[in-house]
Design an enzyme around this catalytic site. Sequence first.
Site, PDB file in Angstrom:
ATOM      1  N   PRO A   1      10.188  54.582  42.478  1.00 16.27           N
ATOM      2  CA  PRO A   1       8.965  55.407  43.075  1.00 16.27           C
ATOM      3  C   PRO A   1       9.107  56.578  43.624  1.00 16.27           C
ATOM      4  CG  PRO A   1       9.866  53.374  44.189  1.00 16.27           C
ATOM      5  CD  PRO A   1      10.413  53.354  43.165  1.00 16.27           C
TER       6      PRO A   1
ATOM      7  N   ASP B   1       9.768  63.485  34.395  1.00 20.98           N
ATOM      8  CA  ASP B   1       8.401  63.717  34.589  1.00 20.98           C
ATOM      9  C   ASP B   1       8.040  64.528  36.039  1.00 20.98           C
ATOM     10  OD1 ASP B   1       7.885  62.410  32.243  1.00 20.98           O
ATOM     11  OD2 ASP B   1       7.516  60.544  33.127  1.00 20.98           O
TER      12      ASP B   1
ATOM     13  N   LYS C   1       3.829  65.969  33.335  1.00 19.79           N
ATOM     14  CA  LYS C   1       2.247  65.849  32.829  1.00 19.79           C
ATOM     15  C   LYS C   1       1.436  65.830  34.140  1.00 19.79           C
ATOM     16  CE  LYS C   1       2.872  62.992  28.723  1.00 19.79           C
ATOM     17  NZ  LYS C   1       2.297  63.503  27.569  1.00 19.79           N
TER      18      LYS C   1
ATOM     19  N   GLY D   1       9.469  55.450  38.286  1.00 17.94           N
ATOM     20  CA  GLY D   1       9.362  53.859  38.345  1.00 17.94           C
ATOM     21  C   GLY D   1      10.024  53.137  37.380  1.00 17.94           C
ATOM     22  N   ASP D   2       9.602  52.446  36.709  1.00 18.19           N
ATOM     23  CA  ASP D   2      10.279  51.639  35.511  1.00 18.19           C
ATOM     24  C   ASP D   2       9.709  52.271  34.154  1.00 18.19           C
ATOM     25  OD1 ASP D   2      11.771  48.920  34.640  1.00 18.19           O
ATOM     26  OD2 ASP D   2      10.320  49.360  33.242  1.00 18.19           O
TER      27      ASP D   2
ATOM     28  N   THR E   1       9.422  49.457  39.649  1.00 12.13           N
ATOM     29  CA  THR E   1       8.076  50.333  39.306  1.00 12.13           C
ATOM     30  C   THR E   1       7.353  50.320  40.748  1.00 12.13           C
ATOM     31  OG1 THR E   1       6.306  49.807  38.013  1.00 12.13           O
ATOM     32  CG2 THR E   1       7.206  47.936  38.933  1.00 12.13           C
TER      33      THR E   1
ATOM     34  N   MET F   1      -2.679  54.990  37.928  1.00 11.88           N
ATOM     35  CA  MET F   1      -3.314  55.894  37.375  1.00 11.88           C
ATOM     36  C   MET F   1      -5.051  55.752  37.805  1.00 11.88           C
ATOM     37  SD  MET F   1      -1.492  56.973  33.994  1.00 11.88           S
ATOM     38  CE  MET F   1      -0.993  55.114  33.513  1.00 11.88           C
TER      39      MET F   1
HETATM   40  N1  SAH Z   1       6.368  54.302  34.980  1.00 14.33           N
HETATM   41  C1  SAH Z   1       5.895  54.243  36.420  1.00 14.33           C
HETATM   42  C2  SAH Z   1       4.376  54.717  36.180  1.00 14.33           C
HETATM   43  C3  SAH Z   1       3.762  55.844  35.615  1.00 14.33           C
HETATM   44  S1  SAH Z   1       2.306  56.083  35.404  1.00 14.33           S
HETATM   45  C4  SAH Z   1       6.072  53.136  37.109  1.00 14.33           C
HETATM   46  O1  SAH Z   1       6.549  52.291  36.747  1.00 14.33           O
HETATM   47  O2  SAH Z   1       5.852  53.276  38.325  1.00 14.33           O
HETATM   48  C5  SAH Z   1       1.974  57.012  36.841  1.00 14.33           C
HETATM   49  C6  SAH Z   1       1.369  56.289  37.802  1.00 14.33           C
HETATM   50  O3  SAH Z   1       2.149  55.501  38.546  1.00 14.33           O
HETATM   51  C7  SAH Z   1       0.459  56.986  38.917  1.00 14.33           C
HETATM   52  O4  SAH Z   1      -0.765  57.246  38.587  1.00 14.33           O
HETATM   53  C8  SAH Z   1       0.542  56.022  40.084  1.00 14.33           C
HETATM   54  O5  SAH Z   1      -0.609  54.939  39.847  1.00 14.33           O
HETATM   55  C9  SAH Z   1       1.846  55.388  39.812  1.00 14.33           C
HETATM   56  N2  SAH Z   1       2.929  55.687  40.847  1.00 14.33           N
HETATM   57  C10 SAH Z   1       4.146  56.223  40.457  1.00 14.33           C
HETATM   58  N3  SAH Z   1       4.799  56.602  41.343  1.00 14.33           N
HETATM   59  C11 SAH Z   1       4.175  56.247  42.674  1.00 14.33           C
HETATM   60  C12 SAH Z   1       4.588  56.234  43.905  1.00 14.33           C
HETATM   61  N4  SAH Z   1       5.588  56.533  44.594  1.00 14.33           N
HETATM   62  N5  SAH Z   1       3.568  55.660  44.831  1.00 14.33           N
HETATM   63  C13 SAH Z   1       2.297  55.215  44.329  1.00 14.33           C
HETATM   64  N6  SAH Z   1       1.981  55.178  43.011  1.00 14.33           N
HETATM   65  C14 SAH Z   1       2.644  55.533  42.105  1.00 14.33           C
END
Ligand code: SAH
Length: 468
Positions: A230, A253, A275, A307-308, A336, A388
């Site tokens: 994260p 990303d 993106k 995230g993942d 994630t 999202m």
């Molecule tokens: N693969 C990522 C998600 C990608 S989609 C995962 O596993 O977390 C992108 C969305 O992930 C963002 O719109 C938000 O909702 C969430 N996100 C990613 N990083 C975040 C963070 N540090 N804090 C809160 N939401 C996060």
Amino acid sequence: MQHFPIFLTTAGQRVVVSGGGAAALAKLRLLMKTEARLDVFATDPAAEIRRWDAEDRLSLVERDLIAGDVNGALLVYAADEDEVADARTADLARAAGILCNVVDNLDASAFITPAIVDRDPVTIAIGTEGAAPVLARRIKADLEARLPASLGVLARIGKAFRATAEALPAGRLRRGFWDRFYAETGPRAYDRDGIDGVQPALQDLFAEYSHDGGTTAPRKGHVAFVGAGPGDPELLTLKARKALDSADVVIHDRLVTAEILELARREATIIDVGKEGFGPSTPQADIDMLIAAHARAGAHVVRLKSGDSTVFGRLDEEIEACEAAGVAWTIVPGITSASAAVASIGQSLTRRGRNGSVTFLTGHDIRGFAEQDWTRLAAPGSVAAIYMGKAAARFLQGRLMMHGAGPQTPVTVVENASRPEEKILGTTLAALPQTIGDAALDGPALILLGLAPRRAAAMLTDLEKEFA
Ligand code: SAH
């Protein structure tokens, strides 16, 4: 150097340990890794020692050590944790001309036992001559983290292949072959297919080197899809760090933080294919092409996703591009943002008696706001992590309430989870769009449906009790 490190042959040898408490246990755990026969003398042995005796991993004699007991031993450990008893054991050993270690007594010991990093047959011994055990522990922890668990397996398989590899001309070429096996081919095969994958990969590499002398053996490219977590660099996995350490190209990303990119190999090419929610972005097809092209050119590509990478990451499209290009790939899982967000509010994603399942859902997909099984999500106690979801807040609220969700259903928005700028907004379903609007969030945010921050949740229950 007051102590000279050596590696003792233990097969068929006898090691005697006097003592049955914590100190003896610690030494026995190490000694049981060897091929020595272990004789333990203890009047009051710990339960583990009795168990190991029953399992034939050592033999236990339930009395004090006496003169004849040490005869013919390779080493003796005085581990009674009692000054008098330990001195007696050391005297018996000395009289019989056998090296003795008195646990935690450097001066009385003829040898000391180092801290060990065990990747058998690769063994690293760390000693500080008693000067700084803390330092030894730190060095050990550092090496443990740095050396892959597969190292021992690779070394064992490599050892068995040495005779075959003699067919390659000695010198640079053969060294190059081994170097590539240990640094690249071996670890990757192990990551992908486990132990069984290593031998065939070694054979292939050998065939490549024997075929053309290794001069034109193309360096095989590879793609690792790595979850960057994260945002907090400490939430990277060790595997992710290793992949970044050896990357030629990092394709990342927008959500991957600068601190994490800092960790990439200095010489690596860093490509941002960010993106932006609705802003400019690299089309997915271009990203797919970019990844495959770099890997085909022989690069070790790290495709770094926040995230993942298996969660809302369009991973499958990129994997398919690799497969179409004949490029090998692996996935390194990451934490994630849902996991990071619940950790920040002190809650669980699942809880006995509340929710036996949790939904990861996206606020919008390629067609716009995403439809879901609203009836299930609206049920009391249901928990969902909404990715999202910022722009979809009003839509989510409308759909959920239309399907029966209570307006007071707790909802928590966690922006920038795990990062220094993290913000937590505890709200309700009724107030969700307003809360998000007022907060003017500009970082990534995760919406947790059905969960309130633990402290607020506790306060609420107290209030409810008061007014009940
Ligand atoms: N693969 C990522 C998600 C990608 S989609 C995962 O596993 O977390 C992108 C969305 O992930 C963002 O719109 C938000 O909702 C969430 N996100 C990613 N990083 C975040 C963070 N540090 N804090 C809160 N939401 C996060």
